[in-house]
Design an enzyme around this catalytic site. Structure first.
Site, PDB file in Angstrom:
ATOM      1  N   ASP A 143      38.597  41.015  44.977  1.00  0.00           N
ATOM      2  CA  ASP A 143      39.919  41.392  44.462  1.00  0.00           C
ATOM      3  C   ASP A 143      39.889  41.856  43.013  1.00  0.00           C
ATOM      4  O   ASP A 143      40.909  41.861  42.353  1.00  0.00           O
ATOM      5  CB  ASP A 143      40.927  40.249  44.656  1.00  0.00           C
ATOM      6  CG  ASP A 143      40.873  39.200  43.555  1.00  0.00           C
ATOM      7  OD1 ASP A 143      39.789  39.002  42.967  1.00  0.00           O
ATOM      8  OD2 ASP A 143      41.925  38.600  43.279  1.00  0.00           O
ATOM      9  N   GLU A 144      38.690  42.211  42.508  1.00  0.00           N
ATOM     10  CA  GLU A 144      38.689  42.617  41.106  1.00  0.00           C
ATOM     11  C   GLU A 144      37.651  43.674  40.779  1.00  0.00           C
ATOM     12  O   GLU A 144      36.644  43.806  41.475  1.00  0.00           O
ATOM     13  CB  GLU A 144      38.509  41.399  40.216  1.00  0.00           C
ATOM     14  CG  GLU A 144      37.250  40.612  40.470  1.00  0.00           C
ATOM     15  CD  GLU A 144      37.261  39.308  39.678  1.00  0.00           C
ATOM     16  OE1 GLU A 144      37.843  38.330  40.182  1.00  0.00           O
ATOM     17  OE2 GLU A 144      36.730  39.287  38.564  1.00  0.00           O
TER      18      GLU A 144
ATOM     19  N   ASP B 251      42.756  42.569  38.589  1.00  0.00           N
ATOM     20  CA  ASP B 251      42.556  41.448  39.508  1.00  0.00           C
ATOM     21  C   ASP B 251      43.846  41.276  40.305  1.00  0.00           C
ATOM     22  O   ASP B 251      44.932  41.203  39.739  1.00  0.00           O
ATOM     23  CB  ASP B 251      42.245  40.178  38.704  1.00  0.00           C
ATOM     24  CG  ASP B 251      41.807  39.023  39.590  1.00  0.00           C
ATOM     25  OD1 ASP B 251      40.641  38.600  39.491  1.00  0.00           O
ATOM     26  OD2 ASP B 251      42.637  38.536  40.385  1.00  0.00           O
TER      27      ASP B 251
HETATM   28  N1  DCP Z   1      38.409  32.656  46.546  1.00  0.00           N
HETATM   29  C1  DCP Z   1      37.803  31.686  47.338  1.00  0.00           C
HETATM   30  N2  DCP Z   1      37.341  30.524  46.783  1.00  0.00           N
HETATM   31  C2  DCP Z   1      37.460  30.314  45.438  1.00  0.00           C
HETATM   32  C3  DCP Z   1      38.050  31.294  44.630  1.00  0.00           C
HETATM   33  C4  DCP Z   1      38.528  32.455  45.214  1.00  0.00           C
HETATM   34  O1  DCP Z   1      37.695  31.887  48.549  1.00  0.00           O
HETATM   35  N3  DCP Z   1      37.002  29.166  44.902  1.00  0.00           N
HETATM   36  C5  DCP Z   1      38.935  33.890  47.179  1.00  0.00           C
HETATM   37  C6  DCP Z   1      40.401  33.712  47.498  1.00  0.00           C
HETATM   38  C7  DCP Z   1      41.113  34.496  46.434  1.00  0.00           C
HETATM   39  C8  DCP Z   1      40.103  35.596  46.118  1.00  0.00           C
HETATM   40  O2  DCP Z   1      38.818  35.016  46.342  1.00  0.00           O
HETATM   41  O3  DCP Z   1      42.352  35.004  46.885  1.00  0.00           O
HETATM   42  C9  DCP Z   1      40.211  36.131  44.708  1.00  0.00           C
HETATM   43  O4  DCP Z   1      39.924  35.113  43.767  1.00  0.00           O
HETATM   44  P1  DCP Z   1      40.686  34.974  42.388  1.00  0.00           P
HETATM   45  O5  DCP Z   1      39.896  34.065  41.537  1.00  0.00           O
HETATM   46  O6  DCP Z   1      41.025  36.325  41.837  1.00  0.00           O
HETATM   47  O7  DCP Z   1      42.012  34.178  42.764  1.00  0.00           O
HETATM   48  P2  DCP Z   1      43.372  34.664  43.376  1.00  0.00           P
HETATM   49  O8  DCP Z   1      43.431  36.142  43.534  1.00  0.00           O
HETATM   50  O9  DCP Z   1      43.640  33.883  44.622  1.00  0.00           O
HETATM   51  O10 DCP Z   1      44.417  34.180  42.318  1.00  0.00           O
HETATM   52  P3  DCP Z   1      44.769  34.803  40.881  1.00  0.00           P
HETATM   53  O11 DCP Z   1      46.217  35.199  40.977  1.00  0.00           O
HETATM   54  O12 DCP Z   1      44.560  33.703  39.908  1.00  0.00           O
HETATM   55  O13 DCP Z   1      43.855  35.966  40.676  1.00  0.00           O
HETATM   56 MG    MG Z   2      42.880  37.379  41.965  1.00  0.00          MG
HETATM   57 MG    MG Z   3      39.491  37.678  41.229  1.00  0.00          MG
END
Ligand code: DCP
Ligand code: MG
Ligand code: MG
Length: 359
Positions: free
Chosen positions: A106-107, A6
């Site tokens: 992203d995963e 991720d």
């Molecule tokens: N995303 C979004 N709305 C949400 C959750 C996520 O638009 N409620 C989008 C933005 C994030 C991406 O999806 O950058 C990936 O989600 P992740 O849950 O993997 O979160 P992040 O990558 O931002 O943070 P982390 O470092 O916790 O993985």
């Molecule tokens: Mg992420």
């Molecule tokens: Mg993610």
């Protein structure tokens, strides 16, 4: 041996990468709904912003309140840009593992049973090399978990963030999962968690101690079996190639290194026909076409084009493909391997702007 990768604070990390001066600030990537200046939600935030109580999903107005008096960067979401980073990262992952299943922008899960020969030591080295390759090629940090199954791999990638690598060997599984709150298990939402709390289950270990017959009354047979098994670290779900189709791609190795676009194209054509077949089978329409070139020193270069309207026509794929390939070899010269990709799918040609926005 299963891994889960991720990317860290993904959208915000891409923005920091493109403008390093943002790194010192709380960064919020926002989806503006356009009603008033501040209406909309925070899509994601960097870790500086999270320390100040800002996270995905909260209203922009609330984020502004929490950051009052602070300098902070509010950035409009540019999904196409993140998708192109995502596609390149997933390509790197796909090439580094036995099987890869993308589950979000992203995963992804991946299987490295063969590549590691079943050794968690080798698995650790492979996972670390994947992280390094993504960082070197795309400038992004990621968090990776390696474990004997999908459920544990996902918990492991989440265990140490950002830039984490957590490896759970079979004998460590119970000790790792046991103390976690049940909500951490895949598919357990707040409703199921509340129902579990009522029967005295707070942690994964509490859940593992219940047998199926005790859970059946509350959750029904199917969910009861799932809950019991996942808490006990029993998860035989395979990693399935493909997963959520956010892109369809094929990469081939050229018969010999070449910078002749027409010659490369003749070798790429069967792979493009295969991509087109998969697009039509799934009933998809693509809005982006990319050509990926792997140079002699194994660096990866990509050219992408966004179409004006989504299409499923093979002729569009062919002529845009050739145009991108010509530009790629024009700039980088000889390629060793070459690939094509379609992405940015829509299920019909005319998608309403509302569902586009919701996406
Ligand atoms: N995303 C979004 N709305 C949400 C959750 C996520 O638009 N409620 C989008 C933005 C994030 C991406 O999806 O950058 C990936 O989600 P992740 O849950 O993997 O979160 P992040 O990558 O931002 O943070 P982390 O470092 O916790 O993985
Ligand atoms: Mg992420
Ligand atoms: Mg993610």
């Amino acid at each position: 041996m299963v891994g889960h990768l991720d990317l860290d604070y993904f959208y915000a990390q891409v923005e920091e990468l493109e403008d390093p001066s943002l790194k010192k600030l709380p960064v919020l990537v926002c989806v503006y709904s356009g009603r008033t200046e501040d209406s909309g939600v925070v899509s994601t935030a960097n870790y500086k912003a999270r320390e100040l109580g800002v996270r995905s999903g909260i209203p922009i107005s609330l984020a502004k309140k929490r950051l009052a008096g602070q300098e902070a960067a509010f950035i409009r979401m540019d999904r196409e840009k993140y998708e192109s980073y995502s596609n390149r990262v997933m390509e790197i992952l796909r090439e580094s593992v036995d099987i890869m299943e993308q589950t979000g922008i992203d995963e992804a899960f991946f299987d490295i049973t063969k590549k590691s020969g079943g050794s968690f030591g080798v698995g650790t080295t492979l996972a670390s090399a994947i992280k390094t390759k993504i960082l070197e090629h795309e400038g992004l940090t990621s968090s990776v978990g390696v474990a004997p199954n999908k459920i544990a791999a996902k918990l492991a990638s989440d265990f140490k963030k950002p830039d984490g690598l957590t490896v759970i060997r079979p004998e460590e599984l119970a000790g790792f999962m046991g103390p976690m709150p049940v909500e951490k298990l895949y598919g357990i939402g707040s409703k199921t968690a509340r129902a579990l709390e009522e029967i005295g289950v707070l942690t994964v270990e509490d859940l593992a101690k219940k047998d199926v017959s005790q859970l059946r009354d509350v959750f029904g047979q199917k969910l009861a079996v799932y809950l019991h098994n996942s808490a006990s670290g029993e998860d035989e779900e395979p990693v399935v190639e493909g997963g959520e189709a956010t892109q369809i791609s094929r990469i081939i190795t050229l018969k010999h290194d070449s910078s002749d676009a027409n010659e490369i194209m003749s070798q790429l054509t069967p792979a493009m026909a295969d991509i087109h077949k998969r697009v039509v089978e799934k009933g998809l329409f693509f809005k982006s076409v990319s050509v990926i070139g792997i140079l002699k020193d194994l660096t990866i270069r990509t050219r992408s084009k966004t179409l004006e309207t989504p299409t499923d026509e093979s002729s569009t794929l062919d002529h845009v493909g050739l145009e991108l390939l010509t530009s790629l070899v024009g700039e980088f010269g000889e390629l060793r391997r070459v690939g094509a990709r379609v992405s940015d799918f829509q299920e019909s040609k005319e998608q309403s702007s509302l569902s586009e926005f919701m996406k």
